[in-house]
Structure formats: C-alpha cells, structure tokens
Design a protein around this motif. Structure first.
Motif, PDB file in Angstrom:
ATOM      1  N   VAL A 181      22.975  64.752 -21.025  1.00 34.55           N
ATOM      2  CA  VAL A 181      23.942  65.453 -20.178  1.00 34.55           C
ATOM      3  C   VAL A 181      23.320  66.777 -19.767  1.00 34.55           C
ATOM      4  O   VAL A 181      22.744  67.492 -20.599  1.00 34.55           O
ATOM      5  N   MET A 182      23.408  67.101 -18.488  1.00 35.41           N
ATOM      6  CA  MET A 182      22.856  68.358 -17.973  1.00 35.41           C
ATOM      7  C   MET A 182      23.940  69.430 -17.946  1.00 35.41           C
ATOM      8  O   MET A 182      25.081  69.168 -17.580  1.00 35.41           O
ATOM      9  N   GLY A 183      23.541  70.639 -18.307  1.00 34.60           N
ATOM     10  CA  GLY A 183      24.351  71.806 -18.007  1.00 34.60           C
ATOM     11  C   GLY A 183      25.495  72.111 -18.943  1.00 34.60           C
ATOM     12  O   GLY A 183      26.277  71.242 -19.295  1.00 34.60           O
ATOM     13  N   GLY A 184      25.566  73.382 -19.338  1.00 35.57           N
ATOM     14  CA  GLY A 184      26.773  73.893 -19.940  1.00 35.57           C
ATOM     15  C   GLY A 184      26.823  73.985 -21.441  1.00 35.57           C
ATOM     16  O   GLY A 184      26.657  73.001 -22.142  1.00 35.57           O
ATOM     17  N   ILE A 185      27.031  75.216 -21.942  1.00 34.76           N
ATOM     18  CA  ILE A 185      27.434  75.453 -23.324  1.00 34.76           C
ATOM     19  C   ILE A 185      28.610  76.415 -23.243  1.00 34.76           C
ATOM     20  O   ILE A 185      28.502  77.455 -22.601  1.00 34.76           O
ATOM     21  N   PRO A 186      29.753  76.098 -23.829  1.00 30.26           N
ATOM     22  CA  PRO A 186      30.877  77.026 -23.774  1.00 30.26           C
ATOM     23  C   PRO A 186      30.496  78.411 -24.303  1.00 30.26           C
ATOM     24  O   PRO A 186      29.798  78.537 -25.316  1.00 30.26           O
ATOM     25  N   GLN A 187      30.909  79.427 -23.593  1.00 34.57           N
ATOM     26  CA  GLN A 187      30.657  80.834 -23.929  1.00 34.57           C
ATOM     27  C   GLN A 187      29.179  81.239 -23.876  1.00 34.57           C
ATOM     28  O   GLN A 187      28.820  82.349 -24.263  1.00 34.57           O
ATOM     29  N   THR A 188      28.296  80.355 -23.432  1.00 37.77           N
ATOM     30  CA  THR A 188      26.870  80.704 -23.368  1.00 37.77           C
ATOM     31  C   THR A 188      26.269  80.234 -22.042  1.00 37.77           C
ATOM     32  O   THR A 188      25.314  79.453 -22.009  1.00 37.77           O
ATOM     33  N   PRO A 189      26.788  80.703 -20.912  1.00 35.83           N
ATOM     34  CA  PRO A 189      26.311  80.192 -19.619  1.00 35.83           C
ATOM     35  C   PRO A 189      24.869  80.559 -19.296  1.00 35.83           C
ATOM     36  O   PRO A 189      24.199  79.821 -18.581  1.00 35.83           O
ATOM     37  N   GLU A 190      24.378  81.672 -19.826  1.00 36.61           N
ATOM     38  CA  GLU A 190      23.001  82.062 -19.519  1.00 36.61           C
ATOM     39  C   GLU A 190      22.013  81.007 -20.009  1.00 36.61           C
ATOM     40  O   GLU A 190      20.991  80.745 -19.369  1.00 36.61           O
ATOM     41  N   LEU A 191      22.315  80.376 -21.131  1.00 37.59           N
ATOM     42  CA  LEU A 191      21.450  79.328 -21.666  1.00 37.59           C
ATOM     43  C   LEU A 191      21.807  77.961 -21.077  1.00 37.59           C
ATOM     44  O   LEU A 191      20.942  77.198 -20.655  1.00 37.59           O
ATOM     45  N   GLY A 192      23.094  77.664 -21.031  1.00 32.90           N
ATOM     46  CA  GLY A 192      23.519  76.324 -20.665  1.00 32.90           C
ATOM     47  C   GLY A 192      23.402  75.992 -19.196  1.00 32.90           C
ATOM     48  O   GLY A 192      23.415  74.812 -18.837  1.00 32.90           O
ATOM     49  N   SER A 193      23.281  76.985 -18.327  1.00 34.16           N
ATOM     50  CA  SER A 193      23.191  76.703 -16.894  1.00 34.16           C
ATOM     51  C   SER A 193      21.752  76.690 -16.384  1.00 34.16           C
ATOM     52  O   SER A 193      21.516  76.572 -15.182  1.00 34.16           O
ATOM     53  N   ARG A 194      20.776  76.771 -17.288  1.00 37.63           N
ATOM     54  CA  ARG A 194      19.372  76.633 -16.880  1.00 37.63           C
ATOM     55  C   ARG A 194      19.096  75.203 -16.409  1.00 37.63           C
ATOM     56  O   ARG A 194      19.676  74.252 -16.902  1.00 37.63           O
ATOM     57  N   CYS A 195      18.191  75.080 -15.466  1.00 34.79           N
ATOM     58  CA  CYS A 195      17.866  73.750 -14.924  1.00 34.79           C
ATOM     59  C   CYS A 195      17.324  72.804 -15.994  1.00 34.79           C
ATOM     60  O   CYS A 195      17.476  71.582 -15.876  1.00 34.79           O
ATOM     61  N   SER A 196      16.689  73.336 -17.023  1.00 35.88           N
ATOM     62  CA  SER A 196      16.054  72.488 -18.031  1.00 35.88           C
ATOM     63  C   SER A 196      16.976  72.117 -19.184  1.00 35.88           C
ATOM     64  O   SER A 196      16.619  71.290 -20.032  1.00 35.88           O
ATOM     65  N   PHE A 197      18.182  72.684 -19.225  1.00 38.01           N
ATOM     66  CA  PHE A 197      19.035  72.487 -20.389  1.00 38.01           C
ATOM     67  C   PHE A 197      19.673  71.105 -20.404  1.00 38.01           C
ATOM     68  O   PHE A 197      20.295  70.674 -19.438  1.00 38.01           O
ATOM     69  N   THR A 198      19.539  70.396 -21.515  1.00 37.33           N
ATOM     70  CA  THR A 198      20.219  69.117 -21.721  1.00 37.33           C
ATOM     71  C   THR A 198      20.696  69.009 -23.163  1.00 37.33           C
ATOM     72  O   THR A 198      20.137  69.638 -24.069  1.00 37.33           O
ATOM     73  N   VAL A 199      21.731  68.215 -23.356  1.00 36.20           N
ATOM     74  CA  VAL A 199      22.144  67.772 -24.689  1.00 36.20           C
ATOM     75  C   VAL A 199      22.410  66.271 -24.561  1.00 36.20           C
ATOM     76  O   VAL A 199      22.451  65.740 -23.450  1.00 36.20           O
ATOM     77  N   ASP A 200      22.581  65.582 -25.679  1.00 35.70           N
ATOM     78  CA  ASP A 200      22.927  64.169 -25.586  1.00 35.70           C
ATOM     79  C   ASP A 200      24.299  63.931 -26.199  1.00 35.70           C
ATOM     80  O   ASP A 200      24.709  64.616 -27.129  1.00 35.70           O
ATOM     81  N   HIS A 201      25.004  62.952 -25.614  1.00 43.06           N
ATOM     82  CA  HIS A 201      26.349  62.614 -26.079  1.00 43.06           C
ATOM     83  C   HIS A 201      26.517  61.100 -26.105  1.00 43.06           C
ATOM     84  O   HIS A 201      25.819  60.369 -25.404  1.00 43.06           O
ATOM     85  N   SER A 202      27.469  60.657 -26.891  1.00 48.83           N
ATOM     86  CA  SER A 202      27.829  59.247 -26.909  1.00 48.83           C
ATOM     87  C   SER A 202      28.340  58.831 -25.531  1.00 48.83           C
ATOM     88  O   SER A 202      29.090  59.572 -24.889  1.00 48.83           O
ATOM     89  N   LYS A 203      27.956  57.637 -25.095  1.00 50.51           N
ATOM     90  CA  LYS A 203      28.410  57.134 -23.803  1.00 50.51           C
ATOM     91  C   LYS A 203      29.933  57.029 -23.735  1.00 50.51           C
ATOM     92  O   LYS A 203      30.511  57.060 -22.643  1.00 50.51           O
ATOM     93  N   ALA A 204      30.585  56.878 -24.882  1.00 54.43           N
ATOM     94  CA  ALA A 204      32.038  56.707 -24.917  1.00 54.43           C
ATOM     95  C   ALA A 204      32.784  58.032 -24.871  1.00 54.43           C
ATOM     96  O   ALA A 204      34.002  58.051 -24.705  1.00 54.43           O
ATOM     97  N   PHE A 205      32.034  59.150 -24.984  1.00 55.74           N
ATOM     98  CA  PHE A 205      32.683  60.462 -25.003  1.00 55.74           C
ATOM     99  C   PHE A 205      32.880  60.955 -23.574  1.00 55.74           C
ATOM    100  O   PHE A 205      32.101  60.637 -22.675  1.00 55.74           O
ATOM    101  N   GLY A 206      33.902  61.747 -23.356  1.00 55.90           N
ATOM    102  CA  GLY A 206      34.101  62.311 -22.036  1.00 55.90           C
ATOM    103  C   GLY A 206      35.324  63.191 -21.996  1.00 55.90           C
ATOM    104  O   GLY A 206      36.416  62.708 -21.682  1.00 55.90           O
ATOM    105  N   ASP A 207      35.175  64.493 -22.326  1.00 52.85           N
ATOM    106  CA  ASP A 207      36.332  65.382 -22.252  1.00 52.85           C
ATOM    107  C   ASP A 207      36.435  65.994 -20.850  1.00 52.85           C
ATOM    108  O   ASP A 207      35.724  65.588 -19.920  1.00 52.85           O
ATOM    109  N   ASP A 208      37.305  66.981 -20.675  1.00 55.58           N
ATOM    110  CA  ASP A 208      37.581  67.523 -19.347  1.00 55.58           C
ATOM    111  C   ASP A 208      36.417  68.289 -18.740  1.00 55.58           C
ATOM    112  O   ASP A 208      36.472  68.675 -17.569  1.00 55.58           O
ATOM    113  N   THR A 209      35.351  68.515 -19.494  1.00 55.39           N
ATOM    114  CA  THR A 209      34.196  69.252 -18.949  1.00 55.39           C
ATOM    115  C   THR A 209      33.115  68.330 -18.398  1.00 55.39           C
ATOM    116  O   THR A 209      32.101  68.804 -17.903  1.00 55.39           O
TER     117      THR A 209
END
Length: 239
Positions: A181-209
C-alpha cells in the motif's frame, strides 16, 4: 541566484517535454484509452529511499535507492473514480480495488508504477518537490479532500494526490495474502507522503483510509464497456 535560475529553466524545459509526450501519445492513440489517464514513458527511475530522505522512525524500513526500468504505461490522474473534484472511493479491500479497475478495462497499478508517477522525471522525494510542505498536499490521510482539489498536489507527470489523500492499494505482492500500500501514516505525513513510502496489508483489510487508482499498459488494445450482463472484453479497432 544563477543556480536557482538555471534550475527554474530546467524545470520549465522538463514541463514542456512532458506536455509534448502527452500530446504526442494522445494524437497517436486518441481512440484507444479512457479519459484522465496520464502517459508515463518507458525508461529508468530511482526507486527507494534517497540519500536526502532522513527517516527518523525506527519502525519504518525503506529499501535503499536503486535504478529500476519500467515499460511505458498509463495511470489515472486521480484516485478512483478518476474524476476531478469527485470524492475518491475509499474503505475498500484489495479485491474490491482490483475488481473496480477490471470493470473499466484497467488494472491496479504496481508499487513501482505509483512511485515513478509520483517522483516525476526529476525523481523528487514528494510529488511536488524534495521538501515536505503541507501547503501543497495537506496533512496526508489526516487531511482528506476531493480529487484534484489542491492543484499543486500534482507530479510533473500530471498525476494528482499521490503525496496526499488516501492510502492506495497496489498490485505488488508481499506473500500470498498481503499487498503493498502506498502513502500515509496517521500523524506523520512528512514520512508517509513520500513517493517511496509503502507498507503491506492483508488483502481482506480495508478501513476508511484505503483507496486506489488504476493503470493500463500503453500498448493495450482499445476497450469499450460491455453490454449489460456480459463480461468486459478488450475491443480491437482498425487503424
């Protein structure tokens, strides 16, 4: 001052070159692809954390920068449904996102495709430059807005909101049941909005963000919506 003027001149030249690429592609393939998709040419880009990116969070482990090559592709200018000033579809799982893209003759973008579209030909840290500035894209997933609402939150390839707005699902696998998943860490936009930032999540997960955008191969055949009750299929057109 001279260096600043030289950089500004180079930026203008890059912008003009990108616009010429878009115009040329649209002229050649004007009947092949959906509206609001931006053409990203084949070639190398810098993927991963650049030397100037100071990551001060021990929980974030970015891959170091490396040169990657991608084929030419098309990417939605905005998050799905790819319409300026529309609220992006969100709260979706990976399977939801994949199906939505396929329903309109597209596919989910890979993490590399999103990163290249974000960096632009300049290989910026953020979609708009190398220094984080909330005036361009807001405060990331803590500051959601309609697609394209912030006109400066745009990469040089013409793609909006990758350094702002929602998390975006990608097609890139991390095992059988997880996807990047690209983009976003709550309360940490300087890090999470970098073009290189990714995390991984379960395919079954999907909250409002969680949202997404779609891609398409540059040489894919023309596509038309299917007749009601039939599966979508590519449609080959004559020259």
């Amino acid at each position: 001052k001279i260096l600043l003027l030289q950089k500004m001149d180079l930026m203008i030249q890059l912008s003009d070159a990108v616009e010429r690429l878009h115009r040329r592609y649209k002229l050649i393939h004007r009947d092949r692809n959906p509206d609001n998709m931006m053409y990203i040419p084949a070639g190398p880009f810098v993927s991963g954390r650049l030397a100037q990116e100071a990551v001060r969070n021990p929980d974030i482990v970015d891959e170091p920068a490396e040169i990657k090559e991608l084929d030419a592709y098309l990417i939605d200018a905005f998050e799905f449904p790819n319409l300026r000033n529309a609220p992006p579809k969100h709260g979706v799982t990976w399977n939801d996102a994949k199906q939505e893209c396929e329903n309109v003759g597209k596919r989910l973008c890979s993490a590399d495709e999103l990163e290249k579209a974000c960096r632009g030909p300049e290989n910026y840290v953020y979609g708009y430059g190398d220094t984080w500035d909330p005036m361009f894209c807001g405060e990331g997933i803590d500051d959601i807005h309609p697609s394209g609402h912030m006109p400066e939150c745009r990469s040089s390839w013409g793609v909006y909101d990758i350094s702002g707005n929602f998390h975006e699902w990608t097609a890139t696998e991390r095992g059988d049941t997880r996807r990047l998943v690209m983009g976003g860490i709550p309360q940490t936009p300087e890090l999470g909005s970098r073009c290189s930032f990714t995390v991984d999540h379960s395919k079954a997960f999907g909250d409002d963000t969680f949202s997404f955008r779609c891609c398409r191969d540059a040489d894919a055949p023309a596509w038309e919506p299917p007749a009601e009750g039939k599966d979508a299929l590519p449609v080959k057109k004559g020259k």
